[in-house]
Design an enzyme around this catalytic site. Sequence first.
Site, short mmCIF file in Angstrom:
data_model
loop_
_atom_site.label_atom_id
_atom_site.label_comp_id
_atom_site.label_asym_id
_atom_site.label_seq_id
_atom_site.Cartn_x
_atom_site.Cartn_y
_atom_site.Cartn_z
N LYS A 62 7.81 4.88 -10.02
CA LYS A 62 6.97 3.75 -10.24
C LYS A 62 7.28 3.00 -8.91
O LYS A 62 6.41 2.37 -8.47
CB LYS A 62 8.08 3.07 -11.16
CG LYS A 62 8.18 1.62 -11.24
CD LYS A 62 8.82 1.02 -11.94
CE LYS A 62 10.25 0.00 -11.68
NZ LYS A 62 10.10 -0.96 -10.80
N ASN A 63 8.39 3.16 -7.88
CA ASN A 63 8.48 2.09 -6.89
C ASN A 63 7.75 2.70 -5.68
O ASN A 63 7.54 2.02 -5.03
CB ASN A 63 10.00 2.05 -6.46
CG ASN A 63 10.51 1.17 -7.49
OD1 ASN A 63 9.98 0.47 -8.54
ND2 ASN A 63 11.96 0.99 -7.46
N CYS A 91 14.52 -13.54 -11.61
CA CYS A 91 14.67 -12.82 -12.70
C CYS A 91 16.08 -12.56 -13.12
O CYS A 91 16.71 -12.96 -12.34
CB CYS A 91 13.62 -11.64 -12.29
SG CYS A 91 14.51 -10.35 -11.45
N ARG A 93 15.86 -13.16 -5.94
CA ARG A 93 14.86 -12.37 -5.39
C ARG A 93 13.58 -13.23 -4.65
O ARG A 93 12.50 -13.21 -4.74
CB ARG A 93 14.03 -11.55 -6.31
CG ARG A 93 15.24 -10.57 -7.05
CD ARG A 93 14.50 -9.72 -7.99
NE ARG A 93 13.89 -8.59 -7.26
CZ ARG A 93 13.29 -7.53 -7.97
NH1 ARG A 93 13.21 -7.65 -9.29
NH2 ARG A 93 12.83 -6.27 -7.43
N ASP A 148 19.43 0.55 -8.17
CA ASP A 148 18.80 0.98 -9.15
C ASP A 148 19.49 1.85 -10.13
O ASP A 148 19.21 2.38 -11.11
CB ASP A 148 17.27 1.72 -8.96
CG ASP A 148 16.39 0.17 -8.38
OD1 ASP A 148 16.88 -0.91 -8.61
OD2 ASP A 148 15.48 0.59 -7.94
N ARG A 155 8.85 -0.67 -18.58
CA ARG A 155 8.54 -0.48 -17.29
C ARG A 155 8.60 0.51 -16.20
O ARG A 155 7.96 0.55 -15.28
CB ARG A 155 9.08 -1.90 -16.65
CG ARG A 155 8.68 -3.38 -17.18
CD ARG A 155 9.27 -4.64 -16.35
NE ARG A 155 9.10 -4.02 -14.91
CZ ARG A 155 10.14 -4.46 -13.96
NH1 ARG A 155 11.36 -4.76 -14.24
NH2 ARG A 155 9.89 -3.93 -12.43
#
Length: 433
Positions: free
Chosen positions: A22-23, A117, A122, A306, A398
């Site tokens: 994803k990243n 968030c 952030r 993460d 996500r």
Amino acid sequence: MEKIIVRGGRKLNGTVKVEGAKNAVLPVIAASLLASEEKSIISDVPTLSDVYTINEVLRHLGADVHFENNQVIVDASKELTTEAPFEYVRKMRASVLVMGALLARNGRARVALPGGCAIGSRPIDQHLKGFEAMGATIKVGNGFIEAEVNGRLKGAKIYLDFPSVGATENIIMAASLAEGTTIIENVAKEPEIVDLANYINAMGGIIRGAGTGTIRIEGVAYLKGAHHTIIPDRIEAGTFMVAAAITGGNVLVQGAVPEHLSSLVAKMEEMGVTIIEEKDGLRVIGPDKLKPIDIKTMPHPGFPTDMQSQMMALLLQAEGTSMITETVFENRFMHVEEFRRMNGDIKIEGRSVIINGPMDLQGAEVAATDLRAGAALILAGLRAEGHTRVTELKHLDRGYVNFHTKLAGIGADIERVNEEITIKSEQQAAVSE
Ligand SMILES: CC(=O)N[C@H]1[C@@H](OP(=O)(O)OP(=O)(O)OC[C@H]2O[C@@H](n3ccc(=O)[nH]c3=O)[C@H](O)[C@@H]2O)O[C@H](CO)[C@@H](O)[C@@H]1O
Ligand SMILES: C=C(OP(=O)(O)O)C(=O)O
């Protein structure tokens, strides 16, 4: 309401395959906006909600985007518009990654302010500092950030106060089409940065040093679409590695790249987990007893934030006291409350948590407070007594493709249900009986 229901107690066994990261794919799709000629073909793209969101952002900006069979084809050769509205940025903060490419190509970018968030505030000041150094003027107002440059961006020397992943990516994209040389110091070294640089280089860019602390970019006049295959997702891989370890199982995580996972491998080995490098991935064998350890999250090659919540799930089973210190995000302990609902004994002290294991985890109804928290609660559920019901699955979607079916494929007792519908149909069945 959609829920994942896990019944704990099964050892996991077999092979599970990792998707594209994803990243890595989000900045790569954003970078495809840099190509004013020819299409880009991006392969091994995971079917995640974040990928659908970034594709929508690109379409909104005027690019043609097709997503089929794990391949995204982007044609950004037409004239682009410059504004990414709040409806996209609210869904996914990584939408700000289109800013560098738009500014470089159009001389202007207007992107809704991302806002806070669940895991922290952030800010994006380091992204903006880079654009300013390259000659852009930044204005903030009416909920938008607007960056504008008269003519082309100019190469510059930029020092990041923190090795921010997003700032490194956004500045690389902007600098690729700038006039002259840009040198960025104290950059992020994550494998996803290397993947982005490889893609832009395949488009005709000149980026050197990705994966080290200093990146040098020679700006070029234009870039062309290119074919690129996304690297495997090291965080998804790590999550399955923890699933194997927490159940005392034996799982081959196919596609896991050992060099991308060295800090996690070292920490899991310290806990007594056996990890074997095989030709096509990492085999993880959980021990009978797990040892307690201390972990501090850091930018790559340090321990990834993460993976913090998933490792917390594993440390709940370790025999003794462990400590996790979160240095990357100031508020990434929302899952602690949820673990407590499962009988987890965890104390928060500032930016650290103290875990007194081992604990007899009990199934409970818990909510995914963010993407990785969702995965971590499911991991804890694999070990808990009874049923664990995890809600707020939009966060999980996500970042994980078919998480429950992949776990079921290696032996977990897990299902995803729409509980209201289930209850209704049970009621209807009772009425008709
Ligand atoms: C889509 C994507 O790739 N997301 C990853 C990316 O997020 P993201 O790119 O947002 O993370 P950053 O590396 O930028 O953020 C790290 C820290 O730096 C701070 N910061 C960042 C930018 C800035 O201009 N100013 C500032 O203060 C942030 O608030 C945070 O505390 O890297 C994070 C850190 O590895 C991961 O958790 C995310 O999964
Ligand atoms: C925090 C994460 O992602 P994002 O930056 O997209 O919110 C994550 O992948 O764990």
